[in-house]
Motif scaffolding. Structure first.
Motif, short mmCIF file in Angstrom:
data_model
loop_
_atom_site.label_atom_id
_atom_site.label_comp_id
_atom_site.label_asym_id
_atom_site.label_seq_id
_atom_site.Cartn_x
_atom_site.Cartn_y
_atom_site.Cartn_z
N HIS A 96 0.83 -1.21 0.00
CA HIS A 96 0.00 0.00 0.00
C HIS A 96 0.87 1.26 0.00
O HIS A 96 0.53 2.25 -0.65
CB HIS A 96 -0.93 -0.01 1.21
N GLY A 99 1.94 2.01 -3.37
CA GLY A 99 0.85 2.56 -4.16
C GLY A 99 0.77 4.06 -4.12
O GLY A 99 0.26 4.70 -5.05
N SER A 103 1.60 5.04 -10.46
CA SER A 103 1.36 3.79 -11.17
C SER A 103 2.58 2.87 -11.15
O SER A 103 2.46 1.66 -11.09
CB SER A 103 0.93 4.06 -12.60
N VAL A 106 2.55 1.20 -7.81
CA VAL A 106 1.56 0.13 -7.76
C VAL A 106 2.12 -1.14 -8.39
O VAL A 106 1.97 -2.23 -7.85
CB VAL A 106 0.25 0.56 -8.46
N LEU A 110 2.93 -4.76 -6.45
CA LEU A 110 2.10 -5.91 -6.81
C LEU A 110 2.64 -7.24 -6.29
O LEU A 110 1.88 -8.04 -5.73
CB LEU A 110 1.90 -5.96 -8.33
N SER A 113 1.76 -7.47 -2.66
CA SER A 113 0.33 -7.73 -2.46
C SER A 113 0.01 -9.20 -2.72
O SER A 113 -0.69 -9.84 -1.93
CB SER A 113 -0.50 -6.87 -3.41
#
Length: 153
Positions: A96, A99, A103, A106, A110, A113
């Motif tokens: 997070h 993020g 972009s 993020v 990934l 996550s």
């Protein structure tokens, strides 16, 4: 009743899948009741209404103890509870933070996550669905799944 409560906060021995799921149901119901009490108390008394939320602490502690005993039934060290209970939150929280970088952040977050989700699913399968070792192991005799509330030996 006191014996059952004492067993919940004990890390020695083993707990069966049935005992683990019984505890999960009771824990979820207790947490829901505490959550509702907290919401109503907060509406009535402002921020002081958050006091019932402190009752979550013993529920979380009991969940950790029962999880450790479930790991013992799988013939695993109780220390596995650390990556199973804290790991997903650390990975998802770190992702997070990435993020917030846009972009590219993020995309960089990934794998973290996905790792957090994979660790959460693995712990769910390991604790709730995999069979315990048959017969005695280094943590004691097998639990008797048809006996007491937590099916403990």
């Amino acid at each position: 009743m006191m014996e059952r409560l004492r067993r919940v906060f004990d890390v020695s021995g083993r707990v069966s899948r049935l005992g683990f799921w019984r505890f999960q149901v009771v824990q979820a119901l207790a947490a829901a009741v505490i959550w509702c009490l907290t919401m109503f108390a907060t509406m009535a008394g402002g921020w002081l209404g958050l006091a019932p939320l402190l009752l979550i602490v013993p529920i979380v502690a009991a969940a950790i103890y029962v999880g450790i005993r479930r790991l013992h039934d799988r013939n695993r060290s109780g220390w596995w509870i650390l990556p199973f209970s804290i790991g997903p939150y650390l990975l998802l929280g770190t992702a997070h933070l990435f993020g917030d970088l846009g972009s590219l952040g993020v995309l960089a977050g990934l794998p973290l996550s996905l790792g957090g989700v994979a660790l959460a699913v693995w712990s769910w399968i390991e604790l709730g669905f995999r069979r315990g070792t048959s017969g005695p192991n280094r943590f004691g005799p097998p639990p008797a799944s048809n006996r007491a509330w937590l099916a403990t030996a």
